[in-house]
Scaffold this motif. Structure first.
Motif, PDB file in Angstrom:
ATOM      1  N   PRO A  81     -58.007 -23.717  -2.336  1.00 33.96           N
ATOM      2  CA  PRO A  81     -57.015 -23.944  -1.273  1.00 33.96           C
ATOM      3  C   PRO A  81     -55.653 -23.351  -1.637  1.00 33.96           C
ATOM      4  N   VAL A  82     -54.926 -22.853  -0.627  1.00 27.25           N
ATOM      5  CA  VAL A  82     -53.640 -22.195  -0.848  1.00 27.25           C
ATOM      6  C   VAL A  82     -52.664 -23.115  -1.600  1.00 27.25           C
ATOM      7  N   ARG A  83     -52.609 -24.384  -1.228  1.00 30.14           N
ATOM      8  CA  ARG A  83     -51.648 -25.278  -1.870  1.00 30.14           C
ATOM      9  C   ARG A  83     -51.979 -25.450  -3.358  1.00 30.14           C
ATOM     10  N   GLU A  84     -53.243 -25.305  -3.699  1.00 20.68           N
ATOM     11  CA  GLU A  84     -53.673 -25.360  -5.090  1.00 20.68           C
ATOM     12  C   GLU A  84     -53.244 -24.076  -5.816  1.00 20.68           C
ATOM     13  N   MET A  85     -53.393 -22.923  -5.145  1.00 16.17           N
ATOM     14  CA  MET A  85     -52.996 -21.645  -5.742  1.00 16.17           C
ATOM     15  C   MET A  85     -51.486 -21.579  -5.978  1.00 16.17           C
ATOM     16  N   ALA A  86     -50.712 -22.298  -5.128  1.00 16.55           N
ATOM     17  CA  ALA A  86     -49.251 -22.275  -5.271  1.00 16.55           C
ATOM     18  C   ALA A  86     -48.816 -22.865  -6.610  1.00 16.55           C
ATOM     19  N   ARG A  87     -49.699 -23.648  -7.225  1.00 15.39           N
ATOM     20  CA  ARG A  87     -49.398 -24.185  -8.555  1.00 15.39           C
ATOM     21  C   ARG A  87     -49.600 -23.137  -9.639  1.00 15.39           C
ATOM     22  N   THR A  88     -50.284 -22.057  -9.296  1.00 14.45           N
ATOM     23  CA  THR A  88     -50.564 -21.011 -10.287  1.00 14.45           C
ATOM     24  C   THR A  88     -49.694 -19.780 -10.060  1.00 14.45           C
ATOM     25  N   VAL A  89     -49.573 -19.386  -8.788  1.00 13.60           N
ATOM     26  CA  VAL A  89     -48.799 -18.181  -8.470  1.00 13.60           C
ATOM     27  C   VAL A  89     -47.611 -18.545  -7.591  1.00 13.60           C
ATOM     28  N   GLY A  90     -46.414 -18.370  -8.106  1.00 10.56           N
ATOM     29  CA  GLY A  90     -45.213 -18.576  -7.302  1.00 10.56           C
ATOM     30  C   GLY A  90     -44.839 -17.265  -6.644  1.00 10.56           C
ATOM     31  N   MET A  91     -44.459 -17.348  -5.350  1.00 10.34           N
ATOM     32  CA  MET A  91     -44.089 -16.124  -4.631  1.00 10.34           C
ATOM     33  C   MET A  91     -42.637 -16.206  -4.188  1.00 10.34           C
ATOM     34  N   VAL A  92     -41.931 -15.121  -4.360  1.00 15.29           N
ATOM     35  CA  VAL A  92     -40.555 -15.026  -3.868  1.00 15.29           C
ATOM     36  C   VAL A  92     -40.475 -13.766  -3.016  1.00 15.29           C
ATOM     37  N   PHE A  93     -39.893 -13.895  -1.833  1.00 11.07           N
ATOM     38  CA  PHE A  93     -39.869 -12.759  -0.908  1.00 11.07           C
ATOM     39  C   PHE A  93     -38.479 -12.125  -0.833  1.00 11.07           C
ATOM     40  N   ASP A  94     -38.370 -11.096   0.007  1.00  8.97           N
ATOM     41  CA  ASP A  94     -37.148 -10.288  -0.049  1.00  8.97           C
ATOM     42  C   ASP A  94     -35.931 -10.923   0.598  1.00  8.97           C
ATOM     43  N   ASN A  95     -36.134 -11.747   1.591  1.00 13.30           N
ATOM     44  CA  ASN A  95     -34.968 -12.295   2.271  1.00 13.30           C
ATOM     45  C   ASN A  95     -34.798 -13.777   1.968  1.00 13.30           C
ATOM     46  N   PRO A  96     -33.890 -14.114   1.026  1.00 18.73           N
ATOM     47  CA  PRO A  96     -33.791 -15.514   0.595  1.00 18.73           C
ATOM     48  C   PRO A  96     -33.441 -16.447   1.734  1.00 18.73           C
ATOM     49  N   GLU A  97     -32.603 -15.964   2.674  1.00 24.44           N
ATOM     50  CA  GLU A  97     -32.172 -16.833   3.768  1.00 24.44           C
ATOM     51  C   GLU A  97     -33.349 -17.367   4.586  1.00 24.44           C
ATOM     52  N   PHE A  98     -34.341 -16.498   4.803  1.00 28.39           N
ATOM     53  CA  PHE A  98     -35.501 -16.909   5.587  1.00 28.39           C
ATOM     54  C   PHE A  98     -36.373 -17.921   4.838  1.00 28.39           C
ATOM     55  N   GLN A  99     -36.142 -18.024   3.530  1.00 25.36           N
ATOM     56  CA  GLN A  99     -36.952 -18.955   2.754  1.00 25.36           C
ATOM     57  C   GLN A  99     -36.317 -20.342   2.691  1.00 25.36           C
ATOM     58  N   MET A 100     -35.071 -20.452   3.227  1.00 25.38           N
ATOM     59  CA  MET A 100     -34.356 -21.720   3.164  1.00 25.38           C
ATOM     60  C   MET A 100     -34.583 -22.520   4.447  1.00 25.38           C
ATOM     61  N   SER A 101     -34.970 -23.791   4.298  1.00 25.18           N
ATOM     62  CA  SER A 101     -35.178 -24.578   5.512  1.00 25.18           C
ATOM     63  C   SER A 101     -34.564 -25.967   5.420  1.00 25.18           C
ATOM     64  N   GLN A 102     -34.014 -26.329   4.258  1.00 28.31           N
ATOM     65  CA  GLN A 102     -33.557 -27.691   4.067  1.00 28.31           C
ATOM     66  C   GLN A 102     -32.034 -27.805   4.070  1.00 28.31           C
ATOM     67  N   VAL A 103     -31.551 -29.059   4.142  1.00 29.53           N
ATOM     68  CA  VAL A 103     -30.113 -29.292   4.234  1.00 29.53           C
ATOM     69  C   VAL A 103     -29.428 -29.125   2.877  1.00 29.53           C
ATOM     70  N   THR A 104     -30.112 -29.530   1.803  1.00 28.97           N
ATOM     71  CA  THR A 104     -29.507 -29.382   0.473  1.00 28.97           C
ATOM     72  C   THR A 104     -30.428 -28.564  -0.443  1.00 28.97           C
ATOM     73  N   ALA A 105     -29.806 -28.002  -1.493  1.00 26.67           N
ATOM     74  CA  ALA A 105     -30.559 -27.206  -2.468  1.00 26.67           C
ATOM     75  C   ALA A 105     -31.637 -28.062  -3.148  1.00 26.67           C
ATOM     76  N   GLY A 106     -31.301 -29.323  -3.429  1.00 28.28           N
ATOM     77  CA  GLY A 106     -32.262 -30.222  -4.075  1.00 28.28           C
ATOM     78  C   GLY A 106     -33.491 -30.432  -3.193  1.00 28.28           C
ATOM     79  N   GLU A 107     -33.252 -30.636  -1.890  1.00 30.86           N
ATOM     80  CA  GLU A 107     -34.380 -30.831  -0.956  1.00 30.86           C
ATOM     81  C   GLU A 107     -35.218 -29.566  -0.860  1.00 30.86           C
ATOM     82  N   GLU A 108     -34.517 -28.433  -0.930  1.00 28.96           N
ATOM     83  CA  GLU A 108     -35.207 -27.147  -0.850  1.00 28.96           C
ATOM     84  C   GLU A 108     -36.237 -27.028  -1.986  1.00 28.96           C
ATOM     85  N   VAL A 109     -35.794 -27.400  -3.177  1.00 34.08           N
ATOM     86  CA  VAL A 109     -36.676 -27.292  -4.346  1.00 34.08           C
ATOM     87  C   VAL A 109     -37.788 -28.341  -4.292  1.00 34.08           C
TER      88      VAL A 109
END
Ligand SMILES: Nc1ncnc2c1ncn2[C@@H]1O[C@H](COP(=O)(O)OP(=O)(O)OP(=O)(O)O)[C@@H](O)[C@H]1O
Ligand SMILES: [Mg+2]
Length: 285
Positions: A81-109
């Motif tokens: 399952p993808v959520r299981e793979m996320a524990r092995t492979v972390g992905m970071v994409f080109d546009n950081p802004e599009f990856q942000m969805s939370q109100v605080t940095a702590g919540e984001e992480v």
């Protein structure tokens, strides 16, 4: 690096459902634990597709026709399952802004950790640890939108690090950043690689940076590996790279242009970093 490769790909082919040609057309590749690999290639060469094949987004969320074998740290992303793979492979994409969805940095992480159902008391130290790793300790309550591009991208890296992956795949992570932001991101990647032994794969157009940091460069062309080797081996192939439409570091281009015109140029592999060039010119005196 241990002998057992952390990534083993055999004859991987993949064509998107609405694709007109294979995005990957028979890629075989092994990457060692703790290696730092740079991937270069023209637009459409298959860099992103390769990354998505590592963490299971392909074939679970993006559909198509595929064949071949992929083995990631003992797991098969095609059946995990993808959520299981996320524990092995972390992905970071080109546009950081599009990856942000939370109100605080702590919540984001914390978001990814919530998704895998980690208990709150384990989440708190993990968030702090991840922010610390990217140099954002104490930023928990800050708004992601108020951060600089470089800080946002570091926050995106922290979000993936919180899952404690063994592999970090960064897809053109600095293409939307200013020079300081680029430097910040590559410095973090270098530290994670050297100090934490993390396997780093980065698709990147900044060949100067790759020449500096990567152990190995893989050149993708129309879904195939056209060239691979150390930065010196690959970027020393100035003419082949030019034929593929790709840049090499300016230093290598310069050395290639003057080769034959100076005593220094007649010997050894072409320099691909500034430090190598200085030594190379010095040797010829
Ligand atoms: N969702 C999709 N549906 C159909 N075809 C796609 C899709 N995503 C990518 N492709 C095609 O797959 C091929 C490889 O694309 P990919 O995005 O992996 O290349 P890339 O090397 O990451 O390019 P870029 O430098 O532009 O990011 C291209 O021909 C592209 O048009
Ligand atoms: Mg891409």
């Amino acid at each position: 690096m241990t002998d057992e490769p952390i990534i083993s790909i055999t004859k991987l082919e993949f064509t998107y459902t609405h694709g007109t040609r294979p995005a990957l057309a028979g890629v075989s590749l092994q990457i060692g634990r703790g290696e730092y690999v740079g991937i270069v290639g023209l637009n459409g060469a298959g860099k992103t597709t390769l990354g998505l094949c590592l963490n299971g987004i392909i074939p679970h969320m993006l559909m198509g026709q595929g064949s071949g074998a992929v083995r990631i740290d003992g797991r098969d992303p095609w059946t995990t399952p993808v959520r299981e793979m996320a524990r092995t492979v972390g992905m970071v994409f080109d546009n950081p802004e599009f990856q942000m969805s939370q109100v605080t940095a702590g919540e984001e992480v914390a978001l990814g950790l919530e998704n895998v159902g980690l208990p709150y008391e384990e989440m708190v130290p993990r968030v702090a640890e991840a922010l610390e790793l990217v140099g954002l300790a104490g930023f928990d309550e800050r708004s992601p939108m108020a951060l600089s591009g470089g800080q946002q991208q570091r926050l995106a890296i922290a979000s993936t690090l919180a899952m404690r992956p063994s592999i970090l795949f960064m897809d053109e992570p600095t293409s939307n950043l200013d020079p300081i932001g680029k430097e910040e991101v590559f410095e973090i990647a270098r530290r994670l690689n050297r100090e934490a032994g993390m396997t780093i794969i980065v698709a990147e157009h900044e060949v100067e940076v790759l020449a500096e940091y990567a152990d190995r460069i893989i050149v993708l062309d129309e879904g195939r590996i056209a060239l691979q080797g150390t930065p010196s081996e690959v970027f020393g192939e100035v003419e082949t790279m030019a034929r593929l439409g790709l840049r090499v570091p300016q230093v290598a281009e310069f050395a290639h242009a003057v080769r034959g015109q100076s005593a220094a140029a007649r010997r050894g592999p072409l320099p691909v970093t500034l430090a190598e060039a200085v030594a190379w010119v010095g040797d010829g005196q």
